[in-house]
Design an enzyme around this catalytic site. Structure first.
Site, short mmCIF file in Angstrom:
data_model
loop_
_atom_site.label_atom_id
_atom_site.label_comp_id
_atom_site.label_asym_id
_atom_site.label_seq_id
_atom_site.Cartn_x
_atom_site.Cartn_y
_atom_site.Cartn_z
N ASP A 229 0.85 -1.18 0.00
CA ASP A 229 0.00 0.00 0.00
C ASP A 229 0.89 1.24 0.00
O ASP A 229 2.03 1.19 0.49
CB ASP A 229 -0.92 0.02 1.23
CG ASP A 229 -2.10 0.96 1.07
OD1 ASP A 229 -3.20 0.48 0.75
OD2 ASP A 229 -1.93 2.19 1.26
N GLU B 92 -15.19 -9.56 -5.60
CA GLU B 92 -15.40 -9.93 -4.20
C GLU B 92 -16.87 -9.76 -3.85
O GLU B 92 -17.57 -8.95 -4.43
CB GLU B 92 -14.51 -9.08 -3.28
CG GLU B 92 -14.64 -7.56 -3.45
CD GLU B 92 -15.77 -6.96 -2.63
OE1 GLU B 92 -16.30 -7.67 -1.75
OE2 GLU B 92 -16.12 -5.80 -2.88
N LEU C 281 -17.90 -9.47 -0.31
CA LEU C 281 -17.76 -9.39 1.13
C LEU C 281 -18.92 -8.64 1.77
O LEU C 281 -19.37 -7.62 1.26
CB LEU C 281 -16.46 -8.66 1.51
CG LEU C 281 -15.15 -9.21 0.95
CD1 LEU C 281 -13.98 -8.47 1.57
CD2 LEU C 281 -15.03 -10.70 1.19
N GLU D 253 -19.63 -6.63 5.20
CA GLU D 253 -18.95 -6.09 6.37
C GLU D 253 -19.51 -6.77 7.62
O GLU D 253 -20.71 -6.93 7.76
CB GLU D 253 -19.11 -4.57 6.44
CG GLU D 253 -18.34 -3.86 5.34
CD GLU D 253 -18.13 -2.39 5.60
OE1 GLU D 253 -17.95 -2.00 6.78
OE2 GLU D 253 -18.17 -1.61 4.64
N LYS E 228 -20.80 -8.26 -9.61
CA LYS E 228 -20.84 -7.59 -8.30
C LYS E 228 -21.75 -6.37 -8.33
O LYS E 228 -22.58 -6.16 -7.43
CB LYS E 228 -19.42 -7.18 -7.89
CG LYS E 228 -19.36 -6.32 -6.62
CD LYS E 228 -19.88 -7.05 -5.39
CE LYS E 228 -19.91 -6.17 -4.15
NZ LYS E 228 -18.59 -5.71 -3.72
N GLY F 263 -36.57 0.42 7.14
CA GLY F 263 -35.82 1.17 8.15
C GLY F 263 -35.30 2.47 7.60
O GLY F 263 -36.03 3.22 6.93
N CYS G 248 -20.31 0.73 -0.40
CA CYS G 248 -20.56 -0.03 -1.62
C CYS G 248 -21.88 0.35 -2.30
O CYS G 248 -21.87 0.92 -3.38
CB CYS G 248 -20.54 -1.53 -1.34
SG CYS G 248 -18.89 -2.16 -0.96
N LYS H 206 -22.55 4.16 -3.67
CA LYS H 206 -21.65 4.58 -4.75
C LYS H 206 -21.78 3.66 -5.97
O LYS H 206 -21.66 4.12 -7.11
CB LYS H 206 -20.20 4.65 -4.27
CG LYS H 206 -19.47 3.34 -4.22
CD LYS H 206 -18.00 3.52 -3.94
CE LYS H 206 -17.25 2.18 -3.92
NZ LYS H 206 -17.17 1.54 -5.24
N ARG I 209 -19.22 5.55 6.28
CA ARG I 209 -19.35 6.11 4.94
C ARG I 209 -20.81 6.08 4.50
O ARG I 209 -21.43 5.03 4.49
CB ARG I 209 -18.49 5.32 3.94
CG ARG I 209 -17.00 5.51 4.13
CD ARG I 209 -16.21 4.63 3.19
NE ARG I 209 -16.36 3.21 3.51
CZ ARG I 209 -15.87 2.21 2.79
NH1 ARG I 209 -15.19 2.49 1.67
NH2 ARG I 209 -16.06 0.96 3.16
#
Length: 435
Positions: free
Chosen positions: A30, A147, A149, A151, A207, A256, A263, A266, A333
């Site tokens: 990184d 991916e 994923l 969170e 995705k 809700g 993700c 955006k 975010r």
């Protein structure tokens, strides 16, 4: 295998540690030296259940190292691209970080190496990058392996996902890429995880299409909540009833505050922008309304808070429970919870907020929202309680104990996660979403 992971943000750090857990030798790179320093010291730079333990195990094994020097990836067989694609000013994905990562990586690629994209990118990106990689190193191959994923479950979803998707080119290069990825994911494949081999464009679309569908499902039930409130219906019972239809299913039908995080918001905007660029914007025109419904929920909660306080929140004390966009995360975010807390402050309320993990991240983004170290501190002398993130800690609160802390027994359950009967029995006025 010897692999590299380019980018050590949320996706990259989890992927790198998980690959080492699976027995691979991993170099993680990184450009941020502070992030690399923390990871090398075994400190996860964000809250994610299971990551600290996985990271510690990986470091103790000696199978992972973190660096800012791209030259250290030389000799790796597989290079995973895991850098961010944030929303740009027009809504389109900002590709500069992906492009920079590929440009920095190509001098160290070897013949027969594989560059494996994991970032969520606009369709067509992989074909463009494949040409760049092929021109720099003719024997190297670019593939796309999106991916999926969640969170709060990211380590589990990396080590044992619900499916693998390989986007590969035609011919021998594609076959070799499939074999390489099969070796990377051998453990999960042996356990029966499904694997789909597709073309590059389809892999890119998987995705972002999944996220668009989930966002649509969430906004659909929130639209039904708007109607239920006016009609006097109960959107939770409605969701239960339609969820029995296996064509629909019950998951993601919880009314809700709407969705947030790094993700879904955006990605649906980037998807719309890319469709416009391809001349098929009308195909995704509905996503604009999905986005609008989602954002409307936040204003609606602020309005409901005013109604519950007799017309205005100004000068009133409001306890906000939850700031992260979802439980088991410190990610704020585009968080509906944090947005609502800030709106209440702007409207003149005295807000005391508490989140089990996200106080520090919220303070950086919205310093005007005062945070405290416990639910009890937030609740003390509150005129109104807002439950905005469905942490187990909040779902399990004893309403009788809460009643002794607050100034007025009024709760707005923004996630429909409380036991209404128990709270009502404790003397609370309970307002849910679409109920």
């Amino acid at each position: 295998m010897r692999i590299s992971v380019i980018g050590c943000g949320y996706l990259g750090a989890v992927h790198a540690a998980s690959m080492a857990k699976l027995g691979h030798e991993v170099v993680a790179v990184d450009v941020d030296p502070v992030k690399i320093e923390r990871l090398a010291a075994g400190e996860a730079p964000f809250f994610e259940p299971g990551l600290p333990e996985t990271l510690a195990e990986a470091l103790a094994s000696g199978r992972i190292r973190f660096t800012t020097d791209m030259a250290e990836v030389a000799g790796s067989t597989v290079h995973f691209l895991a850098v961010g694609t944030p929303q740009g000013p027009t809504g389109a994905a900002d590709m500069r970080y992906v492009d920079a990562a590929v440009a920095s990586l190509t001098p160290y690629l070897t013949d027969g190496a594989f560059v494996v994209g994991k970032s969520t990118v606009p369709v067509g990106t992989a074909a463009r990058l494949a040409a760049e990689v092929g021109a720099a190193v003719p024997g190297a191959t670019l593939v796309w392996n999106p991916e999926f994923l969640r969170e709060g479950f990211a380590v589990q979803d990396t080590v044992s996902p619900d499916r693998f998707v390989y986007g590969v080119p035609d011919g021998d290069a594609g076959q070799r890429a499939v074999a390489a990825l099969d070796e990377v994911y051998a453990q999960a494949l042996a356990a029966g995880t499904p694997r789909l081999v597709v073309d590059l464009a389809t892999a890119e679309l998987v995705k972002i299409s999944a996220n668009a569908f989930l966002a649509t499902k969430i906004s659909f039930i929130n639209a039904m909540a708007e109607i239920a409130e006016v009609a006097g219906a109960d959107v939770t019972a409605l969701a239960d009833a339609i969820g029995y239809d296996d064509r629909i299913g019950r998951k993601f039908l919880n009314a809700g505050l709407g969705f947030g995080g790094g993700c879904l918001p955006k990605d649906i905007r980037a998807f719309q922008a890319r469709a416009d660029e391809l001349g098929v914007g009308r195909s995704l025109g509905f996503l604009a309304e999905v986005d609008a419904i989602n954002l409307r929920r936040r204003a609606h909660v602020a309005t409901l808070a005013g109604e519950l306080l007799g017309g205005s929140v100004a000068g009133r004390r409001v306890a906000v429970l939850g700031l992260a966009f979802k439980p088991n995360s410190d990610d704020v975010r585009d968080s509906p919870a944090l947005d609502i807390a800030a709106r209440l402050v702007e409207l003149g309320a005295t807000v005391l907020a508490y989140d089990p993990a996200a106080n520090h991240t919220a303070a950086r983004v919205r310093p005007e929202v005062a945070t405290v170290d416990s639910a009890a501190e937030a609740l003390r002398d509150a005129d109104l309680v807002l439950v905005l993130t469905e942490w187990a800690e909040f779902r399990e609160l004893d309403p009788r104990v809460v009643a002794d802390l607050v100034a007025a027994p009024v709760v707005l359950d923004g996630r429909n996660c409380l036991d209404r009967d128990a709270w009502t029995a404790a003397g609370f006025t309970v307002r849910g979403m679409g109920r």
